[in-house]
Enzyme design. Structure first.
Site, PDB file in Angstrom:
ATOM      1  N   THR A  29       0.872  -1.180   0.000  1.00  0.00           N
ATOM      2  CA  THR A  29       0.000   0.000   0.000  1.00  0.00           C
ATOM      3  C   THR A  29       0.904   1.223   0.000  1.00  0.00           C
ATOM      4  O   THR A  29       1.591   1.492   0.989  1.00  0.00           O
ATOM      5  CB  THR A  29      -0.905   0.020   1.245  1.00  0.00           C
ATOM      6  OG1 THR A  29      -1.664  -1.183   1.277  1.00  0.00           O
ATOM      7  CG2 THR A  29      -1.838   1.216   1.213  1.00  0.00           C
ATOM      8  N   LYS A  72      -7.672   1.644  -2.850  1.00  0.00           N
ATOM      9  CA  LYS A  72      -7.274   1.228  -1.494  1.00  0.00           C
ATOM     10  C   LYS A  72      -7.409   2.398  -0.515  1.00  0.00           C
ATOM     11  O   LYS A  72      -7.775   2.217   0.652  1.00  0.00           O
ATOM     12  CB  LYS A  72      -5.834   0.705  -1.535  1.00  0.00           C
ATOM     13  CG  LYS A  72      -5.208   0.413  -0.189  1.00  0.00           C
ATOM     14  CD  LYS A  72      -5.625  -0.916   0.416  1.00  0.00           C
ATOM     15  CE  LYS A  72      -5.045  -1.053   1.820  1.00  0.00           C
ATOM     16  NZ  LYS A  72      -5.060  -2.371   2.368  1.00  0.00           N
ATOM     17  N   LYS A  82       0.652   5.004   8.171  1.00  0.00           N
ATOM     18  CA  LYS A  82       1.249   5.161   6.827  1.00  0.00           C
ATOM     19  C   LYS A  82       0.134   5.347   5.799  1.00  0.00           C
ATOM     20  O   LYS A  82       0.177   6.258   4.977  1.00  0.00           O
ATOM     21  CB  LYS A  82       2.082   3.922   6.474  1.00  0.00           C
ATOM     22  CG  LYS A  82       2.438   3.825   4.986  1.00  0.00           C
ATOM     23  CD  LYS A  82       3.284   2.595   4.670  1.00  0.00           C
ATOM     24  CE  LYS A  82       2.569   1.268   4.685  1.00  0.00           C
ATOM     25  NZ  LYS A  82       1.596   1.056   3.603  1.00  0.00           N
TER      26      LYS A  82
END
Ligand code: NAP
Length: 297
Positions: A106, A181, A249
């Site tokens: 990701t 995502k 993150k």
């Protein structure tokens, strides 16, 4: 083009490489081996690659470049932008023209597009292919894979990714997988905080929290988070699942992208700060449901 993974997971055996054998990559690479492909693995810490070969056969390579040499397809699942940039760039330089590299980490859409450019310069196809479903999804071969990049390259890589993806979907051009995502993480962040507030409220109100969940999970409040995390929140168990450090993150990536595209995401920004509180409490590796700990400290 949107293509759903066929239920038939069989495909002609291929020579593939998998780079990064962490929580996610180790079982994902294992599914490729079980599907009959010839798998070469690379891991920065070599002991993990040796353990993988002991469990699944195949071969361990000393560098991403060595692993990627001669592979029809290369997969990676590492960490953040800089990690992908380092590992993917090295692999791409070794790949044959026409081969496909798919990144399951990701990361930002920007670094995905950057890697797409590097790949094109080498006549290689780069797909951004982040996953959802966590460690259990990786182990059970039941991940959701959201893919951006060239449609023909996707069509060739999709049967391979079906080894560990229950749903493998092409979302659009380079970066579209990572953008999808980001939507996933936005939808999770506020929901987990709301669930923590509900569970904390139930406790403060003197209710039997488990009984509350039994009742309300049959109604409109039901969610994956409620089914899988409400009871563990009530029991104060957070030592599993998707780590707070990874979530920060991901939310950092979301907030950067929102600044660029003008989306308003105030709840996501607030929950990101709540996760910073959990980190300050020492909860870096706890599951994302540890937002509950902030409310009960
Ligand atoms: P992890 O267990 O920490 O494993 C990370 C892997 O990447 C390790 O093999 C590590 O090697 C390798 N790595 C990291 N930086 C590297 C670098 N600069 N050069 C070479 N290798 C490097 O992480 P994970 O949980 O598998 O997550 C990997 C990615 O998937 C992340 O982007 C994460 O956000 C995403 N993801 C995770 C989950 C989840 O539930 N865990 C769910 C969806 C998506 P070493 O062994 O040497 O450290």
């Amino acid at each position: 083009m949107t293509t759903q993974a066929p239920t038939d997971r069989s495909t002609a055996p291929r020579k593939v490489a998998f780079l990064g054998l962490g929580t996610m990559g180790f079982p994902m690479a294992g599914h490729l081996a079980k599907a009959g492909h010839t798998v070469t693995v690379y891991n920065r810490t070599a002991a993990k690659a040796d353990a993988w070969v002991a469990a699944h056969g195949g071969r361990a390579a000393a560098t991403p470049e060595e692993a990627a040499t001669g592979a029809d397809a290369v997969f990676l699942c590492v960490g953040g932008d800089d990690d992908v940039r380092a590992v993917a760039t090295e692999a791409i330089t070794a790949m044959a023209p026409g081969a496909v590299i798919a990144d399951h980490s990701t990361v930002s859409a920007a670094v995905s597009r950057e890697m797409d450019g590097v790949a094109r310069a080498h006549k290689v196809f780069f797909l951004d292919a982040p996953v959802s479903g966590g460690q259990a999804g990786a182990e059970n071969g039941a991940l959701t894979v959201m893919v951006g990049g060239d449609a023909d390259a996707f069509a060739r890589a999709q049967p391979l990714m079906a080894a560990y993806g229950r749903s493998v979907v092409h979302m659009g051009p380079s970066g579209a997988g990572q953008l999808t995502k980001m939507v996933n993480q936005i939808c999770i962040a506020g929901l987990v905080q709301a669930l923590a507030e509900g569970m904390s409220f139930a406790q403060k109100a003197g209710l039997d929290g488990h009984k509350v969940v039994d009742v309300i999970s049959k109604g409109a409040a039901q969610s994956w988070q409620m089914d899988n995390r409400a009871r563990t929140m009530l029991d104060g168990r957070f030592d599993f699942g998707f780590a707070v450090d990874w979530m920060r993150k991901d939310l950092g990536i979301v907030l950067d992208e929102a600044r660029r595209n003008g989306a308003t995401v105030p709840v996501t920004a607030l929950v990101d700060q709540f996760y910073a509180d959990v980190q300050a409490m020492g909860g870096n590796r706890l599951d994302t449901s540890s937002l509950m700990k902030r409310l009960t400290r």
